[in-house]
Design an enzyme around this catalytic site. Structure first.
Site, short mmCIF file in Angstrom:
data_model
loop_
_atom_site.label_atom_id
_atom_site.label_comp_id
_atom_site.label_asym_id
_atom_site.label_seq_id
_atom_site.Cartn_x
_atom_site.Cartn_y
_atom_site.Cartn_z
CG ASP A 23 -2.02 1.01 1.16
OD1 ASP A 23 -2.34 1.45 0.05
OD2 ASP A 23 -2.58 1.34 2.22
CG ASN A 71 -7.18 -2.43 -6.16
OD1 ASN A 71 -6.22 -3.17 -5.94
ND2 ASN A 71 -7.57 -1.53 -5.27
#
Length: 247
Positions: A23, A71
């Protein structure tokens, strides 16, 4: 004196299975006034470095969260850039094969480009018998989706008469998870989940497998995550007492 090629203090307990939520790529690029896709490119280089270091430390299973089922909500050009980067990586992945690292992919492949799926299958086949470490790449993966997929598989077995509904238990469901379908191999539960970037949540990553995992959070953005940061996470894990519900 240190073990694991003098990288860790003597006596350090190395997790058998580490999961990493990679991340902070977009924020890394934004801080530098760069397009988000540049952050993903830098994050991909970090992934290569950290994967090799995990092998040096003696980790046997290393799972990275490359692209989640959520995503797809990102801007189309960013998604395309990630997929292009992933395809480029697959062309370069022979480096890992040369290091005796087995490569597996978990997640729903049906939404990926056919060319990508073909390359994924080829890499899995070529590295099938390697045993220095197993690298699991989670792409179009979500923990809830994985559990739903396993539940459907069990429902079909009941419907076909292969098993009774009363036979369904935790082990039966676990045996239908992506991590239990690795061509004759079954990945163990995750021991340690590492999440850089300052966020402190699981984000639908390996919900089942991480039920008793230890968590390690750091404010370092993924492209800036170094081998020494992986070592710090492993040392922190080694200092914890895992009780698994006991005393």
């Amino acid at each position: 004196m240190a073990d694991k090629q003098n990288l860790l203090p003597a006596g350090t307990k190395v997790p058998e299975h580490i999961g990493v939520i990679m991340d902070g790529n977009g924020r890394w690029a934004k801080k530098r006034g760069l397009p988000r896709k540049v952050g993903h490119r830098e994050g991909a280089q970090t992934f290569r470095t950290i994967t090799r270091h995990a092998k040096k430390l003696g980790v046997k299973y290393f799972t990275v969260y490359a692209f989640s089922t959520e995503n797809w909500k990102r801007p189309k050009d960013e998604v395309e850039a990630i997929m292009d980067l992933f395809e480029k990586y697959l062309d370069e992945v022979r480096d890992f094969i040369e290091e005796n690292i087995r490569i597996c992919f978990i997640g729903d492949r049906s939404m990926l480009r056919e060319r990508l799926q073909q390359k994924m299958r080829s890499v899995e086949e070529d590295s099938l018998h390697f045993d220095s470490m197993t690298l699991l790449i989670a792409i179009n993966y979500g923990g809830r989706d994985e559990i739903a997929h396993a539940a459907r598989a069990l429902a079909y077995k009941v419907q076909s008469g292969e098993m009774e509904a009363s036979e369904i238990d935790a082990l039966a469901l676990e045996n239908e998870l992506y991590t239990s379908k690795l061509d004759g191999d079954k990945a163990p539960d995750v021991d340690l989940v590492i999440r850089p970037s300052g966020e402190q949540r699981l984000s639908n990553f390996m919900i089942w497998q991480a039920a008793y995992a230890e968590f390690y959070y750091t404010n370092i953005l993924w492209p800036d995550f170094k081998p020494k940061d992986l070592e710090a996470a492993v040392i922190a894990y080694s200092d914890r007492h895992r009780r698994f519900g006991g005393i």
